[in-house]
Write a protein that holds these residues in place. Structure first.
Motif, PDB file in Angstrom:
ATOM      1  N   UNK A   5     147.155  91.910  -4.319  1.00  0.00           N
ATOM      2  CA  UNK A   5     148.232  91.109  -3.600  1.00  0.00           C
ATOM      3  C   UNK A   5     148.515  91.784  -3.487  1.00  0.00           C
ATOM      4  N   UNK A   6     149.070  92.931  -3.435  1.00  0.00           N
ATOM      5  CA  UNK A   6     149.818  93.994  -2.223  1.00  0.00           C
ATOM      6  C   UNK A   6     149.116  94.970  -1.876  1.00  0.00           C
ATOM      7  N   UNK A   7     147.310  95.135  -1.785  1.00  0.00           N
ATOM      8  CA  UNK A   7     146.947  95.993  -0.612  1.00  0.00           C
ATOM      9  C   UNK A   7     146.338  94.005   0.650  1.00  0.00           C
ATOM     10  N   UNK A   8     146.646  94.013   0.287  1.00  0.00           N
ATOM     11  CA  UNK A   8     146.178  92.543   0.756  1.00  0.00           C
ATOM     12  C   UNK A   8     147.663  91.969   2.265  1.00  0.00           C
ATOM     13  N   UNK A   9     148.916  92.363   1.028  1.00  0.00           N
ATOM     14  CA  UNK A   9     149.936  91.848   1.956  1.00  0.00           C
ATOM     15  C   UNK A   9     150.334  93.214   2.793  1.00  0.00           C
ATOM     16  N   UNK A  10     150.026  93.904   2.911  1.00  0.00           N
ATOM     17  CA  UNK A  10     149.918  95.148   3.714  1.00  0.00           C
ATOM     18  C   UNK A  10     149.116  95.052   4.955  1.00  0.00           C
ATOM     19  N   UNK A  11     147.788  94.464   4.093  1.00  0.00           N
ATOM     20  CA  UNK A  11     146.504  94.650   5.282  1.00  0.00           C
ATOM     21  C   UNK A  11     147.459  93.582   6.905  1.00  0.00           C
ATOM     22  N   UNK A  12     147.895  92.644   6.216  1.00  0.00           N
ATOM     23  CA  UNK A  12     148.129  91.318   7.192  1.00  0.00           C
ATOM     24  C   UNK A  12     149.025  91.601   7.713  1.00  0.00           C
ATOM     25  N   UNK A  13     150.551  92.268   6.530  1.00  0.00           N
ATOM     26  CA  UNK A  13     151.542  92.964   7.658  1.00  0.00           C
ATOM     27  C   UNK A  13     151.062  93.568   8.661  1.00  0.00           C
ATOM     28  N   UNK A  20     151.091 104.430  -3.892  1.00  0.00           N
ATOM     29  CA  UNK A  20     149.705 104.600  -2.770  1.00  0.00           C
ATOM     30  C   UNK A  20     148.639 104.264  -1.545  1.00  0.00           C
ATOM     31  N   UNK A  21     148.154 103.758  -2.895  1.00  0.00           N
ATOM     32  CA  UNK A  21     146.723 102.754  -2.488  1.00  0.00           C
ATOM     33  C   UNK A  21     147.348 101.500  -1.685  1.00  0.00           C
ATOM     34  N   UNK A  22     148.923 101.009  -1.688  1.00  0.00           N
ATOM     35  CA  UNK A  22     148.995 100.064  -0.707  1.00  0.00           C
ATOM     36  C   UNK A  22     149.925 100.785   0.741  1.00  0.00           C
ATOM     37  N   UNK A  23     149.988 101.865   0.745  1.00  0.00           N
ATOM     38  CA  UNK A  23     151.343 102.443   1.792  1.00  0.00           C
ATOM     39  C   UNK A  23     149.362 103.089   2.060  1.00  0.00           C
ATOM     40  N   UNK A  24     148.659 103.274   1.784  1.00  0.00           N
ATOM     41  CA  UNK A  24     147.094 103.970   2.463  1.00  0.00           C
ATOM     42  C   UNK A  24     147.120 102.821   3.472  1.00  0.00           C
ATOM     43  N   UNK A  25     146.602 101.192   2.466  1.00  0.00           N
ATOM     44  CA  UNK A  25     146.430 100.667   4.016  1.00  0.00           C
ATOM     45  C   UNK A  25     147.263 100.195   4.795  1.00  0.00           C
ATOM     46  N   UNK A  26     148.502 100.401   4.144  1.00  0.00           N
ATOM     47  CA  UNK A  26     149.296 100.032   5.481  1.00  0.00           C
ATOM     48  C   UNK A  26     149.247 101.420   6.771  1.00  0.00           C
ATOM     49  N   UNK A  27     148.756 102.390   6.435  1.00  0.00           N
ATOM     50  CA  UNK A  27     148.639 103.320   7.425  1.00  0.00           C
ATOM     51  C   UNK A  27     147.956 103.372   8.900  1.00  0.00           C
ATOM     52  N   UNK A  28     146.649 102.929   7.654  1.00  0.00           N
ATOM     53  CA  UNK A  28     145.055 103.138   8.240  1.00  0.00           C
ATOM     54  C   UNK A  28     145.096 101.388   9.294  1.00  0.00           C
ATOM     55  N   UNK A  29     146.004 100.040   9.266  1.00  0.00           N
ATOM     56  CA  UNK A  29     146.701  99.285   9.292  1.00  0.00           C
ATOM     57  C   UNK A  29     147.455  99.591  10.368  1.00  0.00           C
ATOM     58  N   UNK A  30     147.807 101.295  10.498  1.00  0.00           N
ATOM     59  CA  UNK A  30     149.422 101.131  11.492  1.00  0.00           C
ATOM     60  C   UNK A  30     148.395 101.317  12.206  1.00  0.00           C
ATOM     61  N   UNK A  31     147.451 102.570  12.483  1.00  0.00           N
ATOM     62  CA  UNK A  31     146.535 103.491  12.806  1.00  0.00           C
ATOM     63  C   UNK A  31     145.933 102.940  14.385  1.00  0.00           C
ATOM     64  N   UNK A  32     144.819 101.729  13.239  1.00  0.00           N
ATOM     65  CA  UNK A  32     143.794 100.794  14.012  1.00  0.00           C
ATOM     66  C   UNK A  32     144.863  99.670  15.222  1.00  0.00           C
ATOM     67  N   UNK A  33     145.926  99.441  14.777  1.00  0.00           N
ATOM     68  CA  UNK A  33     146.734  98.560  16.079  1.00  0.00           C
ATOM     69  C   UNK A  33     147.062  99.549  16.389  1.00  0.00           C
ATOM     70  N   UNK A  34     147.718 100.272  16.529  1.00  0.00           N
ATOM     71  CA  UNK A  34     148.372 101.258  17.435  1.00  0.00           C
ATOM     72  C   UNK A  34     147.169 102.169  18.657  1.00  0.00           C
TER      73      UNK A  34
END
Length: 725
Positions: A506-514, A649-663
């Protein structure tokens, strides 16, 4: 609660610095690319912005496990130091390579703050205002952006704006952040308990809560160290023992006795078979093989927690509701309201010994004054008040305490092997028309006119086990330090527990979609996006350059975000996280679709600029009310204490990887498919996110952290047959 509020504000300054940096680089990059001739090198331009994201990704990989080992506070102190150093280096930056290094260090500071501030606030905040306090980072982040944009706008009005000054100013507020982290911020009490530092944890809790009596929460924190995954749902009818005549009393083999903290008070809990409120909900969701497609897709945790909030919405919005639910049962269910000093001191040398006043350590020594005041200063009942006869078929519950959100924590002892189990009790609102049928389900004749409540219970293994607990001089299992094996830190194998895996998905998917909804990419490049939308036309009559105009619009946008975030803070613990997501995501979709249409239809320069700017503003303001803060809030709430750092940390890692891709991809996408195409992709992602929230994101408002993971444990198991039997 002022203590918890103040430390949350102090910790949130880390997010203010993140917002400050995001806005500063968004404005400074306009001048950086001109000085270093990057107009024809969008890759380098994107790398300057994305380097901080790379740094955040790298540090996030280690931040969770390290924070579980050394604590939350030291990591936040390191974050403030990294902010300061990066600001100095960016101010110096003689070439693009030094600038990239400074941006990397800045990313280290951002990664620590963004990852650990929500965790820290969740672990220190009381349940009834946890959502409000955990929205503070969003508020301070947007506030930092606003002040930064104002600063940059003023600089752009000068003949030669200096981007080094824009970036280097970051070091000044970081010094304030460092001072607060070093001299004011206490360590998380949950982390202290996980390391067996009970006295320190108690002192911190007393400071945060502003009261001496924190025994109930201390007990909860000890029990929160375990997440065995063996949680089951049980249902009880709870009635005062004095209301039951001998002929009416339930059979010994079924009943469970509950003991209150005051002498002479006791209750009887009769198991209910077939009348389960939570059980019936569980059986009608995805756990049911024969359900509809919607039932099959619905996460059992969503349905279970939805039932809790639906049956008793006012109970989960305030910790005081715990005493109101069972008010007519005496002080057992109003223990959270007790006042007065306690003498529940622990020794830190021996995990199974306690240091109590001699007048409290004896089972038989009780003064007349103690009897008159009901022994209110004792954390739990002494062993003499608890008839722990393991040969008996009666399960004994050793004390019960309000833990917030209408929940009570209790213990019961297995009659077979003497093993302790923790019991989380919550009253069910049962319509009067059902009370008669409930009576017939119990197998006994409880008086309908008597005082009783129908309570759901989440029952699972206690971390206290069975050894070393039944001590002659002990005052109760909750006051014993956690066993040594639970204070050694997290075990990676716990990530494979069904409930933890369920929550992690649930946490990983939320961070990815965000992230793939595009918010951070839009924030970084707001000036360019608004410039492409033609905002210069709107301010041409003021004699402001296009650069200044785009930054001014960005500042006004962030200013409008602040009252929206303030409204979200008010609603976060009232309407709840899930409701805010379901309300705001459709508005995101509409604003994105309008933006796509405005770019696809030729409507003239001014109408296009007005519609595009309005859509972007609505998108931002709506995002910060829901999809902005809530993923981080939920991720900080749904994991057990021992693995919370790793999971975050796993959820945040998803957050930052997605952030890098988008940015990193946004400049290329703007050049290839234009503003309309970019926002069209974001609209599709938001539609998918809306569906995901409907079926997979539960409501967690007002619930103690330790109760939330128990629901994930239940929802991850095939409990339908057990509950329905």
């Amino acid at each position: 609660m002022s203590g918890a509020v103040l430390v949350a504000i102090a910790a949130s300054i880390g997010n203010l610095l993140q917002g400050w940096d995001n806005a500063t680089i968004a404005g400074a990059v306009l001048y950086i690319k001109r000085e270093f001739n990057l107009e024809s090198q969008p890759t380098i331009e994107g790398l300057i912005v994305a380097m901080s994201l790379i740094g955040a990704t790298i540090i996030t990989t280690f931040s969770g496990p390290v924070s579980d080992s050394v604590g939350r506070r030291p990591m936040l102190i390191i974050s403030s130091v990294l902010y300061f150093l990066s600001g100095l280096i960016m101010f110096w930056s003689p070439n693009v390579y030094i600038l990239l290094l400074a941006r990397l260090i800045d990313g280290f500071g951002i990664g620590l703050a963004v990852t650990l501030v929500p965790v820290y606030i969740s672990e220190t905040a009381p349940p009834e205002i946890r959502g409000l306090l955990n929205t503070l980072p969003q508020f301070t982040g947007s506030g930092g952006m606003f002040f930064s944009y104002c600063m940059i706008f003023g600089m752009t009005l000068s003949p030669s704006p200096n981007w080094r000054v824009m970036l280097g100013v970051l070091s000044l507020p970081s010094l304030v952040y460092f001072a607060l982290m070093l001299f004011y911020l206490p360590e998380s009490p949950r982390w202290l308990v996980s390391k067996g530092k009970m006295k320190e944890a108690k002192a911190v809790l007393q400071k945060l809560r502003g009261r001496e009596d924190v025994s109930g929460e201390m007990a909860l924190l000890v029990e929160g160290l375990g997440s065995s995954g063996d949680t089951s749902i049980e249902e009880y009818l709870v009635a005062p023992a004095t209301d039951l005549t001998e002929s009416d009393a339930p059979s010994d083999k079924d009943k469970v006795k509950l003991y209150g903290p005051e002498s002479g008070l006791s209750w009887v809990a009769q198991p209910v078979t077939g009348g389960s409120v939570l059980g019936s909900v569980l059986g009608s969701t995805a756990m049911s093989r024969g359900g509809s497609i919607i039932d099959t897709m619905m996460d059992p945790v969503v349905a279970l927690l939805g039932s809790v909030h639906e049956k008793n919405p006012e109970a989960t919005s305030s910790m005081r509701a715990g005493s109101n639910l069972f008010a007519h049962f005496g002080s057992m269910f109003s223990v959270a309201e007790r006042v007065g000093p306690r003498e529940d001191n622990w020794t830190e040398d021996d995990p199974h010994t306690m240091d109590y006043d001699d007048t409290r350590s004896s089972d038989h020594e009780m003064t007349e004054h103690d009897e008159e005041r009901g022994d209110l200063e004792t954390p739990l009942l002494s062993q003499s008040e608890l008839p722990l006869d393991h040969d008996s078929s009666i399960g004994e519950v050793q004390g019960a305490m309000g833990i917030g959100g209408g929940w009570q924590l209790a213990w019961k002892v297995s009659e077979k092997d003497g093993v302790y189990k923790k019991v989380f009790l919550h009253q069910d609102e049962v319509p009067a028309s059902r009370k008669g049928s409930m009576m017939s389900l119990t197998g006994s004749q409880l008086p309908v006119s008597g005082d009783f409540v129908h309570a759901s219970a989440l029952v699972s293994s206690s971390v206290l086990g069975s050894k070393g607990l039944v001590i002659q001089d002990a005052i109760g299992p909750a006051m014993v330090q956690p066993p040594e094996n639970t204070a050694k830190g997290p075990f990676w194998k716990e990530l494979l527990e069904p409930g933890v895996k369920h929550a992690l998905f649930t946490g990983v998917m939320l961070q990815m979609l965000q992230q793939f909804s595009g918010i951070n990419g839009v924030l970084y490049y707001t000036p360019q996006i608004l410039e492409q939308a033609g905002v210069g036309v709107l301010l041409s009559n003021l004699g402001i350059s296009s650069d200044s105009a785009s930054i001014l619009i960005s500042a006004l946008t962030t200013l409008l975000m602040l009252p929206c975030i303030g409204l979200a803070m008010r609603l976060m613990d009232v309407s709840g996280r899930r409701s805010l997501l379901l309300t705001t995501i459709p508005i995101l979709v509409v604003s994105l679709i309008v933006l796509v249409i405005s770019n696809a239809v030729n409507m003239g320069m001014v109408p296009h600029a007005v519609l595009s700017t309005a859509s972007v503003i609505i998108y931002f303001c709506t995002f910060v009310m829901g999809f902005g803060p809530i993923p981080n809030i939920l991720c900080a709430e749904i994991f057990p204490t021992r693995v919370r750092g790793i999971c975050i940390a796993i959820c945040a890692l998803t957050f930052w990887i997605g952030d890098i891709i988008v940015t990193y991809s946004l400049p290329v996408m703007l050049n290839s498919i234009g503003l309309g195409g970019v926002f069209g992709i974001y609209a599709i992602v938001c539609c998918f996110a809306f569906v995901f929230v409907i079926f997979r994101v539960p409501e967690t408002k007002g619930l103690p952290l330790e109760v939330i993971i128990e629901f994930f444990n239940v929802g991850s198991k095939g409990l339908q047959n057990e509950v329905m039997e």
